[in-house]
Motif scaffolding. Structure first.
Motif, PDB file in Angstrom:
ATOM      1  N   GLY A  69       0.654  -1.480  -0.219  1.00  0.00           N
ATOM      2  CA  GLY A  69       0.297  -0.567  -0.599  1.00  0.00           C
ATOM      3  C   GLY A  69       0.788   1.129   0.140  1.00  0.00           C
ATOM      4  O   GLY A  69       0.541   2.146   0.111  1.00  0.00           O
ATOM      5  N   LYS A  75       3.767   1.849  -4.628  1.00  0.00           N
ATOM      6  CA  LYS A  75       4.529   1.744  -5.936  1.00  0.00           C
ATOM      7  C   LYS A  75       4.115   1.455  -6.875  1.00  0.00           C
ATOM      8  O   LYS A  75       4.330   1.489  -7.876  1.00  0.00           O
ATOM      9  CB  LYS A  75       5.753   0.397  -4.883  1.00  0.00           C
ATOM     10  N   THR A  76       3.252   0.316  -6.742  1.00  0.00           N
ATOM     11  CA  THR A  76       2.453  -0.317  -8.272  1.00  0.00           C
ATOM     12  C   THR A  76       1.962   1.643  -8.760  1.00  0.00           C
ATOM     13  O   THR A  76       1.690   0.875 -10.085  1.00  0.00           O
ATOM     14  CB  THR A  76       1.540  -0.956  -7.928  1.00  0.00           C
ATOM     15  N   THR A  77       1.230   1.742  -8.058  1.00  0.00           N
ATOM     16  CA  THR A  77       0.682   3.411  -9.042  1.00  0.00           C
ATOM     17  C   THR A  77       1.479   4.427  -8.599  1.00  0.00           C
ATOM     18  O   THR A  77       1.306   4.607 -10.277  1.00  0.00           O
ATOM     19  CB  THR A  77      -0.145   4.131  -7.091  1.00  0.00           C
ATOM     20  N   HIS A 105       9.765  -6.582  -3.565  1.00  0.00           N
ATOM     21  CA  HIS A 105       9.189  -6.649  -1.924  1.00  0.00           C
ATOM     22  C   HIS A 105      10.701  -7.149  -0.991  1.00  0.00           C
ATOM     23  O   HIS A 105      10.571  -7.554  -0.024  1.00  0.00           O
ATOM     24  CB  HIS A 105       8.698  -7.797  -1.738  1.00  0.00           C
TER      25      HIS A 105
HETATM   26  P1  ATP Z   1       1.811  -3.852  -2.558  1.00  0.00           P
HETATM   27  O1  ATP Z   1       2.825  -3.869  -2.208  1.00  0.00           O
HETATM   28  O2  ATP Z   1       0.935  -3.895  -2.068  1.00  0.00           O
HETATM   29  O3  ATP Z   1       1.573  -4.065  -4.056  1.00  0.00           O
HETATM   30  P2  ATP Z   1       2.064  -0.686  -3.464  1.00  0.00           P
HETATM   31  O4  ATP Z   1       2.568  -0.400  -2.720  1.00  0.00           O
HETATM   32  O5  ATP Z   1       1.374  -1.038  -4.418  1.00  0.00           O
HETATM   33  O6  ATP Z   1       1.323  -1.953  -2.137  1.00  0.00           O
HETATM   34  P3  ATP Z   1      -0.463   0.333  -4.449  1.00  0.00           P
HETATM   35  O7  ATP Z   1      -1.272  -0.160  -5.699  1.00  0.00           O
HETATM   36  O8  ATP Z   1       0.329   1.067  -5.363  1.00  0.00           O
HETATM   37  O9  ATP Z   1       0.437   0.286  -2.982  1.00  0.00           O
HETATM   38  O10 ATP Z   1      -1.548   1.225  -3.031  1.00  0.00           O
HETATM   39  C1  ATP Z   1      -1.025   2.438  -2.780  1.00  0.00           C
HETATM   40  C2  ATP Z   1      -2.775   2.928  -1.653  1.00  0.00           C
HETATM   41  O11 ATP Z   1      -3.739   3.239  -2.973  1.00  0.00           O
HETATM   42  C3  ATP Z   1      -3.709   2.369  -1.925  1.00  0.00           C
HETATM   43  O12 ATP Z   1      -4.208   2.596  -0.411  1.00  0.00           O
HETATM   44  C4  ATP Z   1      -4.648   1.341  -2.153  1.00  0.00           C
HETATM   45  O13 ATP Z   1      -5.587   0.887  -1.400  1.00  0.00           O
HETATM   46  C5  ATP Z   1      -4.800   2.382  -2.884  1.00  0.00           C
HETATM   47  N1  ATP Z   1      -5.145   2.247  -4.324  1.00  0.00           N
HETATM   48  C6  ATP Z   1      -5.034   1.665  -5.392  1.00  0.00           C
HETATM   49  N2  ATP Z   1      -4.682   1.824  -6.599  1.00  0.00           N
HETATM   50  C7  ATP Z   1      -6.360   2.142  -6.112  1.00  0.00           C
HETATM   51  C8  ATP Z   1      -7.447   2.826  -7.194  1.00  0.00           C
HETATM   52  N3  ATP Z   1      -8.155   1.836  -8.090  1.00  0.00           N
HETATM   53  N4  ATP Z   1      -8.539   2.685  -6.724  1.00  0.00           N
HETATM   54  C9  ATP Z   1      -8.507   3.031  -4.971  1.00  0.00           C
HETATM   55  N5  ATP Z   1      -7.381   3.197  -4.506  1.00  0.00           N
HETATM   56  C10 ATP Z   1      -5.857   2.886  -4.642  1.00  0.00           C
END
Ligand code: ATP
Length: 257
Positions: free
Chosen positions: A37, A40-42, A188
């Protein structure tokens, strides 16, 4: 090659990424790390044009990914955390299709070299829907790297790969940067990041907690080198993330008092 300027992303009331700035230069493997969360993916989705920045700009290969998508997309290969492939094509058909899009000069030689590299040569004429998860992941890596793009953007490259393929993937990424290409990866696996990344940013709840080489991160986090290979980054990561958690807890207690 990758330039993120004041990029933020908001989903309704959730700020997934607060304004961040990052630069990744040719010849470098850059590791983007952070707990679940963290954003990163965002950030990666913004780099590959799958999400529109709420603020700021993301440029890849010199092009604004949102405003000049075709030019930007010609500059990078993307390896997502879950393979998205055309299930009804065979492995070879998919790779020939990609080679055609990029007008490769000797597609068949290159395709065969890649299939052999990952031990997929006997499966190249099977439909992708029959592939195991790891085989699909290998094909995704090949599809991204076959056109030799200047930039490679990789989300969790080792998921689903067996130990041998994971080692091959690690070496591929390091070798790619050594050729002067630019690689950004999220993982990770802290030992993987420590082994291949020249610079690292630790993201938590949309904020960059620290950024730099392993030595610079050690200084920023006030940790010592662990002496055990692959362990130094783990110590840095936990120190940074736990300190941040403590600060948030203190702020909550203050607000409640
Ligand atoms: P992970 O290691 O679990 O994959 P991450 O670092 O890639 O996590 P993200 O997927 O970028 O994290 O999510 C960051 C935040 O944005 C989280 O709180 C997630 O719930 C929120 N989020 C991501 N995509 C969406 C979406 N399409 N709609 C609403 N909230 C989102």
């Amino acid at each position: 090659m990758i330039e993120i300027r004041d990029f933020s992303k908001r989903y309704g009331r959730v700020e997934a990424v607060s304004p961040i700035n990052l630069k990744v230069v040719p010849g470098e493997v850059f590791g983007l790390l952070g707990p679940n969360g963290a954003g990163k993916t965002t950030t990666i989705r913004a780099m590959v044009g799958l999400t529109r920045p709420s603020t700021g700009t993301v440029r890849v290969g010199g092009f604004d990914v949102w405003r000049e998508p075709v030019k930007a997309k010609a500059a990078f290969g993307y390896i997502p955390d879950r393979p998205y492939l055309y299930a009804k094509l065979t492995g070879r058909e998919l790779l020939r299709f990609i080679a055609g899009l990029h007008k490769l000069e000797h597609p068949n030689t290159e395709i065969e070299r890649w299939l052999e590299f990952f031990g997929l040569e006997d499966f190249g004429n099977e439909l992708i829907e029959t592939y195991s998860h790891g085989m699909k992941q290998k094909l995704t890596i090949i599809a991204a790297m076959l056109p030799e793009p200047p930039v490679l953007i990789v989300d969790e490259p080792m998921v689903g790969l067996d130990p041998r393929a994971a080692k091959q993937a690690r070496e591929l990424l390091a070798g790619y940067a050594a050729k002067g290409k630019t690689v950004l990866l999220t993982t990770h696996s802290l030992p993987v990041a420590e082994a291949v990344a020249h610079r690292i940013a630790v993201l938590d709840r949309g904020h960059i907690l620290a950024e730099g080489t392993l030595e610079e991160l050690q200084q920023q986090s006030g940790t010592e080198r662990s002496g055990v290979e692959g362990n130094t980054l783990e110590r840095i990561f936990f120190k940074l993330v736990e300190e941040e958690e403590l600060e948030r807890e203190n702020a909550r207690e203050k607000a409640a008092a």
